[in-house]
Write an enzyme that holds these catalytic residues in place. Structure first.
Site, PDB file in Angstrom:
ATOM      1  N   PRO A  67       0.847  -1.162   0.109  1.00 13.22           N
ATOM      2  CA  PRO A  67       0.287   0.346   0.172  1.00 13.22           C
ATOM      3  C   PRO A  67       0.924   1.317  -0.258  1.00 13.22           C
ATOM      4  O   PRO A  67       1.861   1.308   0.559  1.00 13.22           O
ATOM      5  CB  PRO A  67      -0.737  -0.272   1.318  1.00 13.22           C
ATOM      6  CG  PRO A  67      -0.246  -1.110   2.265  1.00 13.22           C
ATOM      7  CD  PRO A  67      -0.054  -2.034   1.113  1.00 13.22           C
ATOM      8  N   ASN A  68       1.076   2.436  -0.516  1.00 14.23           N
ATOM      9  CA  ASN A  68       0.658   3.962  -0.980  1.00 14.23           C
ATOM     10  C   ASN A  68       2.171   3.772  -1.474  1.00 14.23           C
ATOM     11  O   ASN A  68       2.795   5.180  -1.969  1.00 14.23           O
ATOM     12  CB  ASN A  68       1.040   4.513   0.486  1.00 14.23           C
ATOM     13  CG  ASN A  68      -0.042   4.482   1.512  1.00 14.23           C
ATOM     14  OD1 ASN A  68      -1.368   5.063   0.881  1.00 14.23           O
ATOM     15  ND2 ASN A  68      -0.070   3.725   2.538  1.00 14.23           N
ATOM     16  N   ARG A  95       4.903  12.027  -3.188  1.00 10.35           N
ATOM     17  CA  ARG A  95       5.111  12.733  -2.069  1.00 10.35           C
ATOM     18  C   ARG A  95       6.596  12.037  -1.387  1.00 10.35           C
ATOM     19  O   ARG A  95       6.546  10.514  -1.326  1.00 10.35           O
ATOM     20  CB  ARG A  95       3.901  11.663  -0.897  1.00 10.35           C
ATOM     21  CG  ARG A  95       2.357  12.018  -2.448  1.00 10.35           C
ATOM     22  CD  ARG A  95       1.232  13.217  -1.016  1.00 10.35           C
ATOM     23  NE  ARG A  95       0.338  13.838  -1.555  1.00 10.35           N
ATOM     24  CZ  ARG A  95      -0.457  14.204  -2.895  1.00 10.35           C
ATOM     25  NH1 ARG A  95       0.752  14.622  -3.510  1.00 10.35           N
ATOM     26  NH2 ARG A  95      -1.270  14.162  -3.361  1.00 10.35           N
ATOM     27  N   TYR A 153      11.469   9.131   0.734  1.00  8.20           N
ATOM     28  CA  TYR A 153      11.015   7.532  -0.584  1.00  8.20           C
ATOM     29  C   TYR A 153      11.968   7.969  -1.635  1.00  8.20           C
ATOM     30  O   TYR A 153      11.818   6.923  -2.430  1.00  8.20           O
ATOM     31  CB  TYR A 153       9.948   6.951  -0.476  1.00  8.20           C
ATOM     32  CG  TYR A 153       9.230   6.372   0.812  1.00  8.20           C
ATOM     33  CD1 TYR A 153      10.102   5.077   1.823  1.00  8.20           C
ATOM     34  CD2 TYR A 153       7.975   7.334   1.580  1.00  8.20           C
ATOM     35  CE1 TYR A 153       9.654   4.966   3.058  1.00  8.20           C
ATOM     36  CE2 TYR A 153       7.384   6.818   2.603  1.00  8.20           C
ATOM     37  CZ  TYR A 153       8.714   5.592   3.559  1.00  8.20           C
ATOM     38  OH  TYR A 153       7.419   5.549   4.707  1.00  8.20           O
ATOM     39  N   ASN A 162       7.812  -6.110  -1.474  1.00  9.39           N
ATOM     40  CA  ASN A 162       7.763  -5.089  -0.352  1.00  9.39           C
ATOM     41  C   ASN A 162       6.898  -4.677   0.401  1.00  9.39           C
ATOM     42  O   ASN A 162       5.831  -4.097  -0.489  1.00  9.39           O
ATOM     43  CB  ASN A 162       8.203  -3.514  -1.437  1.00  9.39           C
ATOM     44  CG  ASN A 162       8.300  -1.967   0.089  1.00  9.39           C
ATOM     45  OD1 ASN A 162       7.731  -2.413   0.807  1.00  9.39           O
ATOM     46  ND2 ASN A 162       9.227  -1.539  -0.746  1.00  9.39           N
ATOM     47  N   ALA A 210       3.621  -1.209   4.353  1.00  5.80           N
ATOM     48  CA  ALA A 210       3.240  -0.971   6.002  1.00  5.80           C
ATOM     49  C   ALA A 210       2.342  -2.236   6.836  1.00  5.80           C
ATOM     50  O   ALA A 210       2.664  -2.683   7.758  1.00  5.80           O
ATOM     51  CB  ALA A 210       1.981   0.140   5.938  1.00  5.80           C
ATOM     52  N   GLU A 244      12.455  -9.894   1.631  1.00  2.00           N
ATOM     53  CA  GLU A 244      11.813  -9.211   2.572  1.00  2.00           C
ATOM     54  C   GLU A 244      12.514  -7.197   1.828  1.00  2.00           C
ATOM     55  O   GLU A 244      14.123  -7.243   2.154  1.00  2.00           O
ATOM     56  CB  GLU A 244      11.249  -9.182   3.237  1.00  2.00           C
ATOM     57  CG  GLU A 244      10.605  -7.747   4.089  1.00  2.00           C
ATOM     58  CD  GLU A 244      10.579  -7.381   5.492  1.00  2.00           C
ATOM     59  OE1 GLU A 244      11.083  -8.762   6.120  1.00  2.00           O
ATOM     60  OE2 GLU A 244       9.845  -7.198   5.851  1.00  2.00           O
ATOM     61  N   HIS A 275      12.984  -2.697   2.200  1.00  2.00           N
ATOM     62  CA  HIS A 275      12.364  -1.524   2.028  1.00  2.00           C
ATOM     63  C   HIS A 275      12.304  -0.895   1.659  1.00  2.00           C
ATOM     64  O   HIS A 275      14.070  -0.960   2.049  1.00  2.00           O
ATOM     65  CB  HIS A 275      12.128  -1.811   3.690  1.00  2.00           C
ATOM     66  CG  HIS A 275      10.887  -3.225   4.715  1.00  2.00           C
ATOM     67  ND1 HIS A 275       9.384  -1.973   3.961  1.00  2.00           N
ATOM     68  CD2 HIS A 275      11.932  -3.693   4.689  1.00  2.00           C
ATOM     69  CE1 HIS A 275       9.444  -3.447   4.811  1.00  2.00           C
ATOM     70  NE2 HIS A 275      10.513  -4.507   4.874  1.00  2.00           N
ATOM     71  N   ARG A 321      13.913   4.158  12.021  1.00  2.00           N
ATOM     72  CA  ARG A 321      11.794   4.384  12.406  1.00  2.00           C
ATOM     73  C   ARG A 321      11.934   4.498  13.459  1.00  2.00           C
ATOM     74  O   ARG A 321      12.173   3.870  14.090  1.00  2.00           O
ATOM     75  CB  ARG A 321      11.500   4.716  10.729  1.00  2.00           C
ATOM     76  CG  ARG A 321      12.645   4.809   9.960  1.00  2.00           C
ATOM     77  CD  ARG A 321      11.724   4.818   7.902  1.00  2.00           C
ATOM     78  NE  ARG A 321      10.541   5.551   8.279  1.00  2.00           N
ATOM     79  CZ  ARG A 321       9.332   5.828   7.120  1.00  2.00           C
ATOM     80  NH1 ARG A 321       9.733   4.740   5.738  1.00  2.00           N
ATOM     81  NH2 ARG A 321       8.860   7.024   6.957  1.00  2.00           N
TER      82      ARG A 321
HETATM   83  O1  CA2 Z   1      10.508   1.973   2.843  1.00  2.00           O
HETATM   84  C1  CA2 Z   1       9.615   1.308   2.988  1.00  2.00           C
HETATM   85  O2  CA2 Z   1       9.704   0.528   1.851  1.00  2.00           O
HETATM   86  C2  CA2 Z   1       7.937   1.040   3.753  1.00  2.00           C
HETATM   87  O3  CA2 Z   1       7.852  -1.019   3.345  1.00  2.00           O
HETATM   88  C3  CA2 Z   1       7.683   1.927   3.655  1.00  2.00           C
HETATM   89  C4  CA2 Z   1       6.417   1.494   3.701  1.00  2.00           C
HETATM   90  C5  CA2 Z   1       6.268   1.699   5.344  1.00  2.00           C
HETATM   91  O4  CA2 Z   1       5.925   1.930   6.073  1.00  2.00           O
HETATM   92  C6  CA2 Z   1       7.642   0.946   6.100  1.00  2.00           C
HETATM   93  O5  CA2 Z   1       7.379   0.731   7.566  1.00  2.00           O
HETATM   94  C7  CA2 Z   1       8.513   0.980   5.300  1.00  2.00           C
HETATM   95  C8  CA2 Z   1       5.447   3.404   3.567  1.00  2.00           C
HETATM   96  C9  CA2 Z   1       4.889   2.758   1.896  1.00  2.00           C
HETATM   97  C10 CA2 Z   1       4.383   4.736   1.551  1.00  2.00           C
HETATM   98  O6  CA2 Z   1       4.845   4.730   0.981  1.00  2.00           O
HETATM   99  C11 CA2 Z   1       5.205   6.012   0.363  1.00  2.00           C
HETATM  100  C12 CA2 Z   1       5.675   7.156  -0.855  1.00  2.00           C
HETATM  101  C13 CA2 Z   1       5.479   8.415  -1.090  1.00  2.00           C
HETATM  102  C14 CA2 Z   1       4.401   9.035  -0.715  1.00  2.00           C
HETATM  103  C15 CA2 Z   1       3.456   8.038   0.243  1.00  2.00           C
HETATM  104  C16 CA2 Z   1       3.855   7.348   0.749  1.00  2.00           C
END
Ligand code: CA2
Length: 148
Positions: free
Chosen positions: A13-14, A21, A26, A75, A78, A99, A101, A108
């Site tokens: 997700p996201n 964003r 990221y 990946n 969350a 896995e 990230h 974090r």
């Molecule tokens: O670091 C990573 O790849 C994460 O999997 C990213 C997740 C986070 O919840 C994990 O703890 C670590 C969040 C993905 C959200 O992606 C976004 C990308 C651009 C803008 C906002 C969110």
């Protein structure tokens, strides 16, 4: 294994918001940019690259990887911190599971420190940004070749 190895890369997700964003966390690359990086280092392997915001869809794709993939890169975003269902689905696989990230969740917030995915994964790559995907594809190829 088929003659051309198949690597499935799944994104949770996201991650569709990458490059749009929060670039300070990221990075500036989009998911399409990252997919192109994966294909470029895949050495002819077939890369299936997908993103979903839905937990059940991720589970379906993991089950599909059981049938069709020689390695899985995930990946979980969350869902890695929350989903026993993801853990259970991954435990059914016999192929290598990586896995991945972009950030390093261990550095974090505390709620990112636990992963339900890690204990079902062959290995974890975290904190290398978009380059981590290339590292993951290379690690997957290495494992596939090792297994013959
Ligand atoms: O670091 C990573 O790849 C994460 O999997 C990213 C997740 C986070 O919840 C994990 O703890 C670590 C969040 C993905 C959200 O992606 C976004 C990308 C651009 C803008 C906002 C969110």
């Amino acid at each position: 294994m088929a003659e051309t190895p198949a690597i499935h890369v799944l994104n949770g997700p996201n991650l569709n918001l990458l490059g749009v964003r929060e670039p300070h966390i990221y990075g500036r690359e989009t998911l399409a940019d990252i997919e192109a990086r994966c294909v470029a280092v895949a050495d002819g392997a077939k890369v299936t690259f997908r993103q979903t915001n839905h937990e059940g869809v991720l589970i379906d794709w993991i089950q599909e990887a059981r049938e069709n993939a020689d390695a899985l890169i995930l990946n979980p975003a969350a869902y890695g911190h929350t989903s026993v269902a993801l853990h259970d689905a991954l435990k059914t696989l016999t192929i290598p599971v990586i896995e991945l990230h972009l950030s390093n969740p261990a550095a974090r917030e505390a709620f990112r420190h636990h992963s339900y995915v890690s204990s079902a994964a062959t290995g974890v790559i975290a904190g290398f940004g978009a380059h981590g995907y290339e590292l993951a594809v290379q690690a997957a190829l290495h494992r596939i070749r090792e297994r013959g």
